[in-house]
Structure formats: structure tokens, C-alpha cells
Motif scaffolding. Structure first.
Motif, PDB file in Angstrom:
ATOM      1  N   HIS A 168      54.254  21.128  14.387  1.00  0.00           N
ATOM      2  CA  HIS A 168      55.533  21.787  14.106  1.00  0.00           C
ATOM      3  C   HIS A 168      55.733  23.017  14.981  1.00  0.00           C
ATOM      4  CE1 HIS A 168      53.935  25.016  11.324  1.00  0.00           C
ATOM      5  NE2 HIS A 168      53.028  24.105  11.054  1.00  0.00           N
ATOM      6  N   GLN A 199      56.666  30.792  10.077  1.00  0.00           N
ATOM      7  CA  GLN A 199      57.052  31.549   8.888  1.00  0.00           C
ATOM      8  C   GLN A 199      57.675  32.886   9.302  1.00  0.00           C
ATOM      9  OE1 GLN A 199      56.173  31.439   5.261  1.00  0.00           O
ATOM     10  NE2 GLN A 199      56.013  29.223   5.495  1.00  0.00           N
ATOM     11  N   ASP A 221      49.463  28.805  13.802  1.00  0.00           N
ATOM     12  CA  ASP A 221      50.235  27.933  12.891  1.00  0.00           C
ATOM     13  C   ASP A 221      51.670  27.838  13.381  1.00  0.00           C
ATOM     14  OD1 ASP A 221      51.206  26.507  10.751  1.00  0.00           O
ATOM     15  OD2 ASP A 221      51.038  28.142   9.310  1.00  0.00           O
ATOM     16  N   GLU A 252      58.651  22.308   9.092  1.00  0.00           N
ATOM     17  CA  GLU A 252      57.444  22.115   8.271  1.00  0.00           C
ATOM     18  C   GLU A 252      57.317  23.237   7.254  1.00  0.00           C
ATOM     19  OE1 GLU A 252      53.399  22.272   6.826  1.00  0.00           O
ATOM     20  OE2 GLU A 252      54.392  23.830   7.969  1.00  0.00           O
ATOM     21  N   GLU A 253      57.652  24.450   7.669  1.00  0.00           N
ATOM     22  CA  GLU A 253      57.473  25.607   6.782  1.00  0.00           C
ATOM     23  C   GLU A 253      58.558  25.665   5.701  1.00  0.00           C
ATOM     24  OE1 GLU A 253      54.796  27.021   6.930  1.00  0.00           O
ATOM     25  OE2 GLU A 253      54.092  27.339   8.979  1.00  0.00           O
ATOM     26  N   HIS A 262      50.662  33.032   8.256  1.00  0.00           N
ATOM     27  CA  HIS A 262      51.788  33.519   7.433  1.00  0.00           C
ATOM     28  C   HIS A 262      51.718  35.027   7.181  1.00  0.00           C
ATOM     29  CE1 HIS A 262      52.581  29.288   5.488  1.00  0.00           C
ATOM     30  NE2 HIS A 262      52.326  29.223   6.785  1.00  0.00           N
TER      31      HIS A 262
END
Ligand code: BES
Ligand code: MN
Ligand code: MN
Length: 445
Positions: free
Chosen positions: A77, A81, A110, A140-141, A414
Motif C-alpha cells: 500500500h 497514516q 509502513d 489500506e489504512e 503510525h
């Protein structure tokens, strides 16, 4: 390609603030999708397309056809975030900075850094004999709705022998892993209303109900001080890991005291005391309160009895729990536990079923070998506490899904100052380059 050039390109990707949950960043998400598409074209892909959404498209593509070779679907992805709280970042989240062999930026671990790793590993190998397919999504998030809808319409998009997902970390430095389960998620808002409007706390206080107080009581009924979640039926499908699995976890380099002191950095751990910490993180469901809205939170003081309060909560689900059932259970529990004099409601925002993965396909052996050759240690099986909503759907066409990654446990996903160790990235490129070669060499599986 040399490391400096790679770092420049990674920096360009990380600079794009592709925050999928904030509409103000829709254009940025689109720009990140364009970056991925351009990269796929550079790799010689055909049919590079944006699917399902103008602002958060799934970027799809196909590598050159290699008849008789295995098909490998690469998932990742490009969304990230939100970066807040901004004042806790040493350097701004979208100005990637290299310090002490680590690159700091939102998305470094991420998942942009890992998507970058999988793609550059293809560029690094002389035409691996593999049929590559790509699905790199931008939501995705936020629950992966665009990709879910796409796969519902076009399930053949996941047709592959193996799907590779690099969106997690080693279990410890030097210990690469493949994951056998992911937790699911049920994200909801619980709202409590106690009166028509807010009320003066002097005129009415002592006799009028208070929405925040009622909400807090409701929340502490849903999960007790002992960590037990009091939702009827919630734990019923939860199975304990086998003795063999629990014994294998004891051999992992995980120490509860270090976890508390170095990673959580709190005064104590909480949760169901009769289970080990790994069992609480990997094999038990959770109930978390993310934030509480309503009433007066501005500067200064205001004497008011709030009429409404809302909690954002989520539950992590473990294998055999079902999102749809948990939604029903939560709604019923709120109904039952809220007193008659309040109006309580639940709104579901997004969610995911848990995933369970068998790691016996020969491709797992090959990935283990690639890690062993490059890092000195093969992968160990572990479980993951986090969620990747679309993983069960990736497996639905018969592909074996490999869940792995090049991050480290202290990457601060995150959170402020997210980072990726560059050694992990350079090793990762070598590992996946070798994996593609081994997979191609193995022929159709
Ligand atoms: N990469 C993570 C998932 C993850 C993190 C797996 C750590 C294993 C260990 C992913 O990007 C993520 O954060 N997923 C969200 C999904 C949610 C918003 C639907 C999550 O787990 O909160
Ligand atoms: Mn991720
Ligand atoms: Mn994430």
C-alpha cells in the motif's frame, strides 16, 4: 543501481503526504499512485492501470509473460497514516531524513519503504523468470474498501500461485519472520445521548444525567479492569494456540520485561494476566478506546453538562472470530449495558476479518533460504497483532499468501519519528532478488 540513487528515489516517494484517511490529501494519494505506476512502467510492466477510484486507485500491472513460470502477486500500500502529533517529530514527517543509518519519514516502514524494496529487488535482478502481478492499493489504512470492491467485481485479479505481502517486521533484529495469522478489526463509534441539549451544571447538576459519565460507565462495563471484554459470545470462537506453537514462541527472542521497558515504555503491562504477553498480543482479541469526543474540551472552563458523548473504539479479532458476528455482538452488548434513560447507538466505520495462513507451500522454504543466504538466518513462523484487511481476499483465489517484511519492531508505525533502517532495506532488496530467482528456478508450483 547504487545506494545513493536508490535513496534519492525513496525520498521522492516518501515526500508525498499520501494520507488516505484525510480528504485534504486526496491529490497526494493520487500523486503517490502515479509514482508507483511510473515505477511499474520502468520495470517493463504492461497494462499499468488505475482501478476503482480517482483519488485512491489500486495500481495494477503485469510483468512480462514468462510461459511455464510461477505467478507471483505483489501486494502493498502506498497510503500512510496521519502524521500527528507533529510537534513530536524531530524532523517533519514528509521531509525524509537520514540519521544513524535510518531513514525517518511517515511511510518509511509502513509501507512505502517496503513496496520500494520489493520493486527495486525486481529491478536488481536480470529478468527473473516469474510472472509478476501487482496490486498496490491506496486505502489500506482506511479499510481497503476500493480494493475489496474491485476484487468482488473482478476476483480473477488475485489469481496467482503465490502472493507476497511485505508490510510487517522481523520479530527481533536478526530474526526475519513469516506470519501465520493477522488479527482482524472492528472499528466503531459508540454514542451516548442523555438529554435534548447541554445543561447548566449548577441549575441541573445533581439531578440531570451526564453523557460523558454514562459513556465512561458503559465503556468500563464493556471491558473490565482485569482486561476481560464483557461482550456475550465474544470469546466463544477463540482457540488457544497449540502446545507446540506456545513452546515455539518461548524460543523467540522476546522478553516481557524488555518489551515493557524498551518498547512500551510504561510502568506496567495490562491485560489478561493468565496469558503470556505474546499470547495477549497475537492470539487474543482486544478492545481499545481511541478517543472520546463531546462536551467541553476548549481552553478555560465552562460549566456544562454534556448531552452527548462519542467514543471511537476498535476491537482486534483473532482467528475464528467473524467481523459480522462481532458487530452484532457489540451492538447487542451496548444495548444491554446502557441504562434505560440514555440513548446509545453504535456506528461501524470499517473492519476486517482475521487471517490464518498455512506456511507449508514450497515458496516459504525458498523465502527462508533467501533470508538465510543474505542475513544468516532463515525465517521463523510468528503471529502478528496488526491487521491487513484484504489478506483473506488475496488468498481467496488459491494463492499462498506470504506475510513477511523488512521492518524492525522499533520502527514506530503510525507514531511520530517512524523510521526504516537502511541496512534492512539493502538486505531486503538482496533477499527478495534472491527469492524471485529461486521461485523462478522452481518452475510452476
Ligand atoms: N502494516 C500494518 C499492519 C501490521 C502492523 C501488521 C504491524 C503486523 C504488524 C498496516 O498498515 C496497518 O496498520 N493496518 C491497519 C488496518 C486498519 C486501519 C484497517 C491496522 O492494523 O490498524
Ligand atoms: Mn502497512
Ligand atoms: Mn499501517
Amino acid at each position: 543501481m547504487n545506494q545513493e540513487q536508490l535513496l534519492r528515489e525513496l525520498t521522492e516517494f516518501l515526500r508525498i503526504p499520501s494520507v488516505s484517511t484525510l480528504p485534504a490529501h486526496n491529490q497526494d494519494c493520487r500523486a503517490a499512485a502515479e509514482w508507483v505506476a511510473a515505477e511499474l512502467r520502468r520495470l517493463g510492466c504492461r497494462e499499468v492501470e488505475f482501478l476503482g477510484s480517482d483519488t485512491h486507485p489500486v495500481v495494477s500491472g503485469k510483468g512480462p509473460d514468462v510461459p511455464g513460470a510461477p505467478t507471483l502477486l505483489i501486494y502493498g500500500h502506498y497510503d500512510v497514516q496521519p502524521p500527528d502529533p507533529l510537534n513530536e517529530w524531530t524532523r517533519p514527517p514528509f521531509e525524509p531524513t537520514v540519521r544513524d543509518g535510518k531513514i525517518y519519514a511517515r511511510g518509511s516502514a509502513d509501507d512505502k519503504g517496503q513496496v520500494f524494496c520489493l520493486l527495486k529487488a525486481i529491478a536488481a535482478s536480470p529478468r527473473p523468470p516469474v510472472n509478476f502481478r501487482f496490486l498496490i492499493e491506496g486505502e489500506e489504512e482506511f479499510g481497503s474498501k476500493v480494493l475489496f470492491d474491485l476484487l468482488k467485481r473482478e476476483p480473477q485479479r488475485v489469481r496467482a500461485d503465490v502472493a507476497l505481502v511485505a508490510d510487517m517486521s522481523y520479530v527481533a533484529p536478526g530474526w526475519p519472520a513469516v506470519y501465520t495469522t493477522l488479527r482482524g478489526l472492528c472499528y466503531a463509534e459508540i454514542t451516548v445521548r442523555t438529554s435534548k441539549t447541554d445543561l447548566h451544571s449548577g441549575e441541573y447538576g445533581g439531578a440531570a444525567p451526564n453523557a460523558h459519565e454514562e459513556l465512561c460507565r458503559l465503556l468500563t462495563r464493556l471491558k473490565g479492569e482485569d482486561g476481560k471484554i464483557n461482550i456475550p459470545g465474544f470469546y466463544a470462537p477463540v482457540k488457544r494456540p497449540s502446545k507446540a506453537e506456545l513452546a515455539a514462541w518461548k524460543k523467540l527472542p522476546f522478553n516481557e520485561k524488555d518489551f515493557l521497558q524498551k518498547r512500551v515504555q510504561a510502568k506496567a503491562l495490562v491485560g489478561l494476566k493468565k496469558y503470556s504477553v505474546l499470547e495477549r498480543l497475537w492470539a487474543l482479541p482486544t478492545f481499545e478506546i481511541h478517543g472520546i469526543l463531546g462536551g467541553f474540551t476548549g481552553e478555560g472552563a465552562k460549566t456544562v453538562i454534556p448531552a452527548e458523548a462519542t467514543a471511537k473504539v476498535s476491537m482486534r479479532l483473532v482467528p475464528n472470530q467473524k467481523l459480522a458476528a462481532v458487530e452484532r455482538q457489540l451492538a447487542a452488548a451496548v444495548n444491554r449495558l446502557a441504562p434505560k434513560h440514555v440513548t446509545a447507538s453504535v456506528r461501524f466505520l470499517h473492519g476486517a476479518d482475521p487471517a490464518q495462513i498455512k506456511v507449508d507451500h514450497p515458496a516459504f522454504q525458498l523465502l527462508g533460504q533467501a533470508f538465510k543466504e543474505v542475513t544468516g538466518r532463515a525465517t521463523v513462523p510468528a503471529r502478528a497483532g496488526g491487521s491487513i484487511p484484504v489478506v483473506p481476499a488475496l488468498a481467496s483465489g488459491g494463492a499462498s499468501v506470504i506475510l513477511t517484511g523488512i521492518g524492525l519492531p522499533d520502527d514506530r508505525l503510525h507514531a511520530p519519528n517512524e523510521k526504516l533502517d537502511l541496512k534492512q532495506l539493502w538486505d531486503g532488496i538482496d533477499v527478495f532478488r534472491r527469492f524471485y530467482e529461486l521461485l523462478g528456478g522452481a518452475g510452476r508450483m
